[in-house]
Design an enzyme around this catalytic site. Structure first.
Site, PDB file in Angstrom:
ATOM      1  N   GLN A 231       2.235  -6.666   4.863  1.00  0.00           N
ATOM      2  CA  GLN A 231       2.317  -8.042   5.040  1.00  0.00           C
ATOM      3  C   GLN A 231       1.801  -8.359   6.206  1.00  0.00           C
ATOM      4  O   GLN A 231       0.707  -9.609   6.561  1.00  0.00           O
ATOM      5  CB  GLN A 231       3.587  -8.621   4.742  1.00  0.00           C
ATOM      6  CG  GLN A 231       3.914 -10.118   4.676  1.00  0.00           C
ATOM      7  CD  GLN A 231       5.174 -10.804   4.622  1.00  0.00           C
ATOM      8  OE1 GLN A 231       5.934  -9.953   4.013  1.00  0.00           O
ATOM      9  NE2 GLN A 231       5.477 -11.844   4.964  1.00  0.00           N
TER      10      GLN A 231
ATOM     11  N   GLU B 214       0.873  -1.312   0.215  1.00  0.00           N
ATOM     12  CA  GLU B 214       0.257   0.115   0.162  1.00  0.00           C
ATOM     13  C   GLU B 214       0.770   1.193  -0.118  1.00  0.00           C
ATOM     14  O   GLU B 214       0.259   2.648  -0.220  1.00  0.00           O
ATOM     15  CB  GLU B 214      -1.020   0.134   1.151  1.00  0.00           C
ATOM     16  CG  GLU B 214      -0.288   0.101   2.541  1.00  0.00           C
ATOM     17  CD  GLU B 214      -1.401  -0.027   3.580  1.00  0.00           C
ATOM     18  OE1 GLU B 214      -2.403  -0.385   3.687  1.00  0.00           O
ATOM     19  OE2 GLU B 214      -0.999   0.547   4.833  1.00  0.00           O
ATOM     20  N   HIS B 215       2.361   1.256   0.178  1.00  0.00           N
ATOM     21  CA  HIS B 215       2.957   2.410   0.494  1.00  0.00           C
ATOM     22  C   HIS B 215       3.594   2.766  -1.072  1.00  0.00           C
ATOM     23  O   HIS B 215       3.750   3.946  -1.636  1.00  0.00           O
ATOM     24  CB  HIS B 215       4.178   2.289   1.168  1.00  0.00           C
ATOM     25  CG  HIS B 215       3.745   1.827   2.537  1.00  0.00           C
ATOM     26  ND1 HIS B 215       4.360   1.065   3.564  1.00  0.00           N
ATOM     27  CD2 HIS B 215       2.877   2.412   3.324  1.00  0.00           C
ATOM     28  CE1 HIS B 215       3.632   0.983   4.630  1.00  0.00           C
ATOM     29  NE2 HIS B 215       2.565   1.869   4.521  1.00  0.00           N
TER      30      HIS B 215
ATOM     31  N   HIS C 261       9.484  -8.422  -1.250  1.00  0.00           N
ATOM     32  CA  HIS C 261       8.869  -7.170  -1.288  1.00  0.00           C
ATOM     33  C   HIS C 261       9.406  -6.401  -2.345  1.00  0.00           C
ATOM     34  O   HIS C 261      10.841  -5.954  -2.184  1.00  0.00           O
ATOM     35  CB  HIS C 261       8.819  -6.368  -0.102  1.00  0.00           C
ATOM     36  CG  HIS C 261       7.991  -6.881   0.988  1.00  0.00           C
ATOM     37  ND1 HIS C 261       6.785  -6.061   1.182  1.00  0.00           N
ATOM     38  CD2 HIS C 261       7.858  -8.029   1.479  1.00  0.00           C
ATOM     39  CE1 HIS C 261       6.125  -6.922   2.459  1.00  0.00           C
ATOM     40  NE2 HIS C 261       6.965  -7.991   2.470  1.00  0.00           N
TER      41      HIS C 261
ATOM     42  N   CYS D 233       9.004  -3.408  -3.415  1.00  0.00           N
ATOM     43  CA  CYS D 233       9.416  -2.133  -2.968  1.00  0.00           C
ATOM     44  C   CYS D 233      10.775  -1.859  -2.286  1.00  0.00           C
ATOM     45  O   CYS D 233      11.441  -0.797  -2.245  1.00  0.00           O
ATOM     46  CB  CYS D 233       8.303  -1.493  -2.327  1.00  0.00           C
ATOM     47  SG  CYS D 233       8.091  -2.149  -0.736  1.00  0.00           S
TER      48      CYS D 233
HETATM   49 ZN    ZN Z   1       5.940  -0.642  -0.420  1.00  0.00          ZN
END
Ligand code: ZN
Length: 192
Positions: A119, A79-80, A147, A149
């Protein structure tokens, strides 16, 4: 074409312009539409009710042994950064009068994974839904994921995976927790 799709495509076109691309060049002409379709799929979980998924196949049972479904692949988006989280989930519960059809566990994971996530929250939501609907003696959920990201943005230099767990009821007891973790830590090669 509905207004939602139009707005989404405009936003993608804006991003393409800002990064210095030409949205009208041939390779990019259909990109806004493709991204829209992809995001519809990545976020389809918002339209699904996790409790309904489990209630579709809930049965009475006198079984009180641990039920485990392991190595369930999942794909989510953080979500970031809206970048992929790719991983495997292991879910176990000890029934207390009710069991759920085994195929519903991966379906349940899909409902929550196909939303924007972190997560830890994803892991908790799966455990909580099982706890509420199946009302087992206990439930354990472990998720291991990469991840993008972290990896693509260079936060972590190499492959790294994050493990989260959510334990409820009897899974908080050492003996049950150990039984669960021993099974999910058994290497793939020892399995049939
Ligand atoms: Zn992220």
């Amino acid at each position: 074409m509905d207004n939602k799709e139009e707005k989404f495509k405009e936003a993608v076109t804006t991003i393409l312009e800002i990064i210095g691309e030409d949205p009208s060049r041939e390779g990019l002409q259909k990109t806004p539409h493709r991204v829209f379709k992809a995001f519809e799929y990545f976020t389809k979980g918002y339209k699904q009710d996790p409790k309904e998924v489990l209630n579709q196949a809930l049965f009475e049972s006198s079984n009180n042994e641990m039920v485990i479904v392991r190595d369930i692949e999942f794909y989510s988006l953080c979500e970031h950064h809206l970048l992929p989280i790719i991983g495997r989930a292991h879910v176990a519960y000890i029934p207390d009068g009710k069991v759920v059809g085994l195929s519903k566990i991966p379906r349940l994971i899909e409902v929550f994974a196909r939303r924007l996530q972190i997560q830890e929250q994803l892991t908790e939501q799966i455990a909580e839904a099982i706890n509420e609907v199946i009302e087992p003696k206990g439930v354990g959920v472990v998720m291991q994921a990469r991840h993008m990201c972290m990896e693509m943005r260079g936060v972590e230099k190499a492959y790294s995976s994050t493990t989260t767990s959510a334990l409820r009821g009897i899974f908080l007891k050492e003996k049950t927790r150990k039984e669960f973790f021993d099974i999910i830590n058994t290497p793939q090669t020892n399995r049939f």
